[in-house]
Scaffold this active site. Structure first.
Site, PDB file in Angstrom:
ATOM      1  N   HIS A 101       0.808  -1.234   0.000  1.00  0.00           N
ATOM      2  CA  HIS A 101       0.000   0.000   0.000  1.00  0.00           C
ATOM      3  C   HIS A 101       0.835   1.274   0.000  1.00  0.00           C
ATOM      4  O   HIS A 101       0.287   2.371  -0.099  1.00  0.00           O
ATOM      5  CB  HIS A 101      -1.012  -0.007   1.157  1.00  0.00           C
ATOM      6  CG  HIS A 101      -0.458   0.199   2.527  1.00  0.00           C
ATOM      7  ND1 HIS A 101      -0.549   1.401   3.175  1.00  0.00           N
ATOM      8  CD2 HIS A 101       0.170  -0.641   3.377  1.00  0.00           C
ATOM      9  CE1 HIS A 101      -0.009   1.289   4.393  1.00  0.00           C
ATOM     10  NE2 HIS A 101       0.436   0.053   4.538  1.00  0.00           N
ATOM     11  N   CYS A 132       0.810   5.591  12.408  1.00  0.00           N
ATOM     12  CA  CYS A 132       0.523   4.638  13.477  1.00  0.00           C
ATOM     13  C   CYS A 132       0.532   5.302  14.837  1.00  0.00           C
ATOM     14  O   CYS A 132      -0.107   4.842  15.763  1.00  0.00           O
ATOM     15  CB  CYS A 132       1.556   3.527  13.473  1.00  0.00           C
ATOM     16  SG  CYS A 132       1.852   2.888  11.854  1.00  0.00           S
TER      17      CYS A 132
HETATM   18  C1  LIG Z   1       9.080   2.112   7.621  1.00  0.00           C
HETATM   19  C2  LIG Z   1       7.809   1.333   7.786  1.00  0.00           C
HETATM   20  N1  LIG Z   1       7.877   0.047   8.146  1.00  0.00           N
HETATM   21  C3  LIG Z   1       6.792  -0.708   8.295  1.00  0.00           C
HETATM   22  C4  LIG Z   1       5.544  -0.184   8.098  1.00  0.00           C
HETATM   23  C5  LIG Z   1       4.346  -1.053   8.289  1.00  0.00           C
HETATM   24  O1  LIG Z   1       3.827  -1.439   7.035  1.00  0.00           O
HETATM   25  P1  LIG Z   1       2.331  -1.992   6.950  1.00  0.00           P
HETATM   26  O2  LIG Z   1       1.431  -0.830   7.091  1.00  0.00           O
HETATM   27  O3  LIG Z   1       2.261  -2.626   5.597  1.00  0.00           O
HETATM   28  O4  LIG Z   1       2.179  -2.989   8.045  1.00  0.00           O
HETATM   29  C6  LIG Z   1       5.410   1.160   7.737  1.00  0.00           C
HETATM   30  C7  LIG Z   1       4.073   1.786   7.580  1.00  0.00           C
HETATM   31  O5  LIG Z   1       3.905   2.971   7.778  1.00  0.00           O
HETATM   32  C8  LIG Z   1       6.579   1.935   7.559  1.00  0.00           C
HETATM   33  O6  LIG Z   1       6.512   3.221   7.217  1.00  0.00           O
END
Ligand SMILES: Cc1ncc(COP(=O)(O)O)c(C=O)c1O
Length: 407
Positions: free
Chosen positions: A201, A327
């Site tokens: 995504h 997040c």
């Molecule tokens: C650097 C990084 N790692 C991991 C993730 C997590 O990815 P996902 O949303 O596909 O779990 C993100 C999402 O913002 C991210 O920016």
């Protein structure tokens, strides 16, 4: 009012070509690829094709690509799977204090299980000291986990150099390449990476699909138990439309990366230079040399302003940006990345991220540059922290009244 989306590090719109490629796999070619009958066979080829497209973008072989549900799952799998597989060898993991929570919280969970984790500090620009990284390696070190690029500042870490250090000390190397992939070249062989994680995504594929590069021969414990999909590495019926979408998104990213880099970087630089040159008391968060940052990311702090209030004012103008990572927004804590960089707490609270994409244009950048000074000024006027111009004292008595000393 036209909406302006500048939060592409949080998520991206599914690209039309991606959606088009996915559609047949919902109703017409709906089979389970693990089935031996015609319906299963119909979709098996689509998964193989997508695996090849992901492998091409990362410069690995198709057999080294594992499909999973998202970037967070990949980071959990890489770290927990390594910790378990190599527990006889050692219990020490090296990572950085600016990783995404998918890495940080996984490491914290392992600490509770007796693993020892070193969280490397970054400097005020958010960069690592590789001498410190190498010095942290002990004979118990089983894993180095450093992100390819930071989601909040856009800082790009020297992954090839870290790969050399890992190789020299025969330590496994995992990188969270979720933000880097599709924006800058991610060549896992050149960088000597053992595991790299990507997420659909963030690159124009849908949510709920990700992939991990796992170097051939790398020992890792299973993370998902159940079926024998993905050559026994990851249980769970394949998300066929998502996998097809991720494959096409990787192919499109490879085709347009150079063009997108130049286009998006030009827009981002215009926004960055415009903000820094017109608004007083603004701090750039991240490496001052834009070559060391992703082309699309700009993180700035507007002194005296709460980032969340700024986002609300932006929202009223149809502008979507972010404060901290998606997040952690909703939490009142300032971002851990700003904290690790030693950004003053007031400035950390005002950190605002613009993450652009190829769908943005110059009119949108100009609109933000036109609206921003008044919004910032208005919010500063409302802030108890903002020092308004004090009236010039009329006489020495007035001086004493305002507790000033005459020169
Ligand atoms: C650097 C990084 N790692 C991991 C993730 C997590 O990815 P996902 O949303 O596909 O779990 C993100 C999402 O913002 C991210 O920016």
């Amino acid at each position: 009012m036209k909406n302006i989306y500048m939060d592409n590090n949080a998520t991206t719109a599914v690209k039309p070509q991606v959606l088009e490629a996915m559609l047949p796999y919902f109703c017409e070619q709906f089979g389970n690829p693990s089935s031996v009958h015609w319906a299963g066979r119909m979709v098996g080829g689509a998964i193989d094709k997508a695996r090849g497209q992901v492998a091409e973008l990362l410069n690995c072989s198709s057999a080294e690509v594992i499909f999973l549900s998202c970037g967070s799952e990949g980071d959990n799998y890489a770290i927990k799977g390594t910790a378990d597989a190599l527990k006889e060898k050692g219990n020490h993991i090296i990572t950085t204090s600016v990783e995404h929570p998918a890495v940080l919280e996984t490491c914290e969970a392992l600490e509770k299980d007796g693993y020892d984790v070193t969280y490397l500090n970054v400097d005020q620009n958010g960069m690592l000291d590789l001498v410190e990284l190498e010095a942290a390696i002990t004979d118990k070190t089983i894993l180095i986990s450093v992100m390819w690029a930071n989601n909040e500042t856009g800082n790009i870490f020297p992954i090839e150099d870290i790969g050399q250090i890992a190789k020299k000390h025969k330590v496994r190397f995992h990188t969270d390449a979720v933000q880097a992939v599709g924006k800058i070249p991610v060549d896992v062989r050149k960088a000597n990476v053992d595991m790299a994680v990507i997420s659909g995504h963030k690159i124009g594929a849908p949510k709920g699909i990700g992939a991990m590069y796992l170097r051939r021969g790398t020992k890792i414990s299973r993370f998902m138990h159940g079926g024998h999909q993905e050559r026994n590495r990851r249980a769970g019926t394949h998300n066929v439309p998502g996998i097809v979408g991720l494959g096409i998104a990787c192919e499109l990213a490879q085709q347009s990366m150079d063009k997108d880099y130049a286009y998006v970087r030009d827009l981002r630089d215009t926004l960055e230079n415009g903000i820094l040159s017109t608004i007083p008391e603004v701090k750039l968060n991240g490496h001052p040399n834009a070559d060391f940052r992703l082309p699309n990311t700009l993180n700035v702090s507007f002194n005296y302003i709460e980032g969340e209030s700024l986002l609300l004012f932006f929202d009223m103008k149809g502008i979507a940006a972010s404060s901290g990572s998606a997040c952690t927004s909703g939490s009142l804590e300032p971002s851990h990345v700003m904290g690790a960089m030693g950004v003053d707490i007031v400035l950390a609270h005002s950190s605002t991220r613009f993450s652009l994409g190829p769908d943005n244009n110059r009119d949108e950048v100009n609109f933000i540059l036109q609206e921003l000074p008044a919004i910032v000024q208005r919010l500063r006027e409302m802030s108890p922290l903002y020092k308004r111009d004090e009236p010039t004292p009329l006489s020495c008595d007035d001086c004493r009244m305002v507790n000033k000393v005459c020169a």
